[in-house]
Design a protein around this motif. Structure first.
Motif, mmCIF file in Angstrom:
data_model
loop_
_atom_site.group_PDB
_atom_site.id
_atom_site.type_symbol
_atom_site.label_atom_id
_atom_site.label_comp_id
_atom_site.label_asym_id
_atom_site.label_seq_id
_atom_site.Cartn_x
_atom_site.Cartn_y
_atom_site.Cartn_z
ATOM 1 N N THR A 1 72.237 46.853 20.879
ATOM 2 C CA THR A 1 72.816 45.519 20.725
ATOM 3 C C THR A 1 73.569 45.125 21.995
ATOM 4 O OG1 THR A 1 73.031 45.916 18.365
ATOM 5 C CG2 THR A 1 74.281 44.076 19.261
ATOM 6 N N ALA B 1 77.392 46.032 16.364
ATOM 7 C CA ALA B 1 75.927 46.181 16.291
ATOM 8 C C ALA B 1 75.274 44.876 15.849
ATOM 9 C CB ALA B 1 75.515 47.325 15.384
ATOM 10 N N SER B 2 75.854 43.768 16.254
ATOM 11 C CA SER B 2 75.269 42.489 15.861
ATOM 12 C C SER B 2 75.402 41.461 16.985
ATOM 13 C CB SER B 2 75.971 41.980 14.598
ATOM 14 O OG SER B 2 75.672 40.632 14.377
ATOM 15 N N GLY C 1 66.173 45.812 13.646
ATOM 16 C CA GLY C 1 65.155 46.343 14.550
ATOM 17 C C GLY C 1 64.306 47.416 13.889
ATOM 18 N N MET D 1 65.712 40.294 22.453
ATOM 19 C CA MET D 1 66.213 41.601 22.026
ATOM 20 C C MET D 1 65.546 42.690 22.854
ATOM 21 S SD MET D 1 67.959 40.985 19.085
ATOM 22 C CE MET D 1 68.276 39.430 18.299
ATOM 23 N N VAL E 1 71.423 41.006 13.605
ATOM 24 C CA VAL E 1 72.359 41.688 12.705
ATOM 25 C C VAL E 1 72.018 43.180 12.676
ATOM 26 C CG1 VAL E 1 73.032 39.761 11.211
ATOM 27 C CG2 VAL E 1 70.914 40.958 10.772
ATOM 28 N N PRO E 2 72.947 44.032 12.207
ATOM 29 C CA PRO E 2 72.692 45.467 12.317
ATOM 30 C C PRO E 2 71.427 45.920 11.598
ATOM 31 C CG PRO E 2 74.979 45.062 11.740
ATOM 32 C CD PRO E 2 74.290 43.745 11.680
ATOM 33 N N GLY E 3 70.700 46.791 12.279
ATOM 34 C CA GLY E 3 69.606 47.498 11.617
ATOM 35 C C GLY E 3 68.279 46.771 11.458
HETATM 36 N N1 ASP Z 1 71.419 44.954 15.868
HETATM 37 C C1 ASP Z 1 70.573 44.312 16.806
HETATM 38 C C2 ASP Z 1 71.238 43.052 17.304
HETATM 39 O O1 ASP Z 1 72.001 42.425 16.606
HETATM 40 C C3 ASP Z 1 69.221 44.023 16.262
HETATM 41 C C4 ASP Z 1 68.510 45.325 15.984
HETATM 42 O O2 ASP Z 1 67.893 45.873 16.908
HETATM 43 O O3 ASP Z 1 68.590 45.828 14.874
HETATM 44 O O4 ASP Z 1 71.047 42.657 18.415
#
Ligand code: ASP
Length: 422
Positions: free
Chosen positions: A388, A271-272, A355, A307, A351-353
């Motif tokens: 992601t 997720a990153s 968004g 993104m 990075v995760p989360g």
């Molecule tokens: N986790 C996503 C990424 O790393 C970003 C997000 O939408 O939280 O691309």
């Protein structure tokens, strides 16, 4: 079995093992197996795997981009290529969010939903930084600091400048520096390959841990919202990208998606976008045939500012929250959402989360209650994984299109089965 197949198998096994652990009531957090295996072994291996990828990000981006810009540096093509890349990134994000808004308005995932309105102040977002500050922050005042903090935009700017300077220096210093960075780049790419051998174990452990924890109840409550986001992500990731690739390059989208498989699985498991960057860069250059001069710039830039998946989630989430609260934001409101979600996606770190945090900014701009974020946060981790994967696929697609338009795409390599690589 090839590495890609092993990684995919590990992903499926991880999900199944995690889901089974979650379903057995006796295996709760207090059980010794859970403490030792899930919280202990799985978590440790998963975290080591993520660290092993992240450790490569700054050196790889820096060295690879110095090589790319030093080779192109004397040439006015660099500026043109950069503009094309950024333009395509913005275009795909705007397309993504528009499609998400239309789909969500059409299907109405929030209509008739009666969720307990969350307490205010349960969630606080971030203030949108001003455009002036954003621009100032792109220029590194201390490159070492930028690298230590992993500030990718600043690292990108420093690498570009250094590369251009190398290109414009005449004689031996330029030759030696270029040779040095090219050699270093080869060694770092080898390191990526070595660490990728860890991937099947890392992916398995990450997913087994995540799915043993995941509460399925929230997904059932938010099933419709979840399904609409997923549908929009799949439409964009599989449909829109394929059409764009075919339209701009005439290449076969199925070959593209097949070669992207390991990258998609990495994005899904971590997720990153940032942690996946080494794998994305390697695949884009070695398997898709994008020249280093394009890939070294467009891929890290994409992982930082492009993104599309995140923008899709934000579009559907905005409509969902507006519907749950019974607020009509009108056409002007939607246009504002397109604009802010495109900007928010630039400001979302890979990075995760993250968004979810920048979603608060979008809601604020649209005049919707920020605490609405609390409604959907329960299912966000799973959607984060899928979005992601979409974010990264978008980076690779745009890189391929830009490379092709600059005749810097090795079409033979793109078409080849690529079996010799691994
Ligand atoms: N986790 C996503 C990424 O790393 C970003 C997000 O939408 O939280 O691309």
């Amino acid at each position: 079995m090839s590495l890609t197949k092993r990684i995919i198998l590990a992903m499926v096994l991880g999900i199944v093992v995690g889901a089974v652990i979650h379903m057995i009531p006796a295996l709760d957090e207090t059980h010794a197996f859970y403490r030792w295996v899930v919280d202990g072994l799985f978590d440790a291996v998963g975290q080591i795997f993520i660290a092993s990828l992240t450790l490569l990000v700054v050196p790889l981006v820096f060295v690879s981009l110095v090589c790319g810009s030093a080779t192109l540096g004397g040439d006015s093509r660099l500026g043109y290529m950069a503009m094309k890349t950024v333009g395509l990134y913005l275009l795909t994000t705007a397309l993504a969010i528009t499609m998400a808004l239309s789909l969500a308005t059409l299907l109405g995932p929030g209509k008739g939903v009666d969720l307990a309105t969350p307490e205010a102040a349960e969630f606080s977002g971030v203030e949108a930084p001003s455009i002036k500050d954003t621009l100032i922050n792109i220029m590194p005042s201390n490159p070492i600091n930028a690298m230590a903090e992993g500030n990718m935009l600043q690292v990108i700017v420093f690498a570009l400048l250094l590369g251009i300077a190398i290109a414009r220096t005449s004689g031996a210093p330029s030759r030696y520096m270029l040779e040095f960075f090219n050699n270093l780049n080869t060694v770092i790419l080898k390191l990526v390959m070595i660490l990728m051998q860890l991937a099947p174990y890392g992916v398995f452990c990450l997913l087994a841990k995540l799915f043993s924890e995941l509460g399925w109840g929230t997904i059932a409550d938010l099933g419709f919202y979840f399904a609409v986001v997923l549908l929009a992500l799949l439409l964009h990731g599989l449909g829109v990208y394929s059409l764009l690739l075919k339209f701009f390059t005439g290449l076969n989208p199925l070959t593209f998606l097949r070669k992207m498989q390991p990258v998609i699985v990495f994005g899904f498991s971590t997720a990153s976008s940032n942690a996946t960057l080494p794998v994305t860069l390697r695949t884009v250059e070695k398997d898709l045939g994008v020249d280093n001069r394009v890939a070294s710039f467009s891929v890290p830039l994409g992982a930082t500012i492009n993104m599309d998946g995140t923008a899709i989630m934000q579009g559907v989430a905005t409509v969902f929250i507006a519907q749950v609260y019974g607020i009509d934001i009108g056409l002007a409101g939607y246009l504002l959402v397109v604009l802010t979600a495109t900007l928010a996606s630039i400001g979302t770190a890979g990075v995760p989360g993250v968004g979810m945090i920048t979603l608060a900014m979008v809601l604020q701009q649209a005049g919707l209650p920020v605490e609405g974020v609390a409604l959907i946060i329960g299912v966000d981790r799973l959607l984060d994984m899928v979005r992601t994967a979409v974010n990264i696929t978008g980076d690779a697609m745009v890189s391929t299109v830009v490379a092709d338009s600059e005749t810097l795409l090795d079409r033979e390599k793109f078409i080849s089965s690529g079996k010799g690589e691994r």
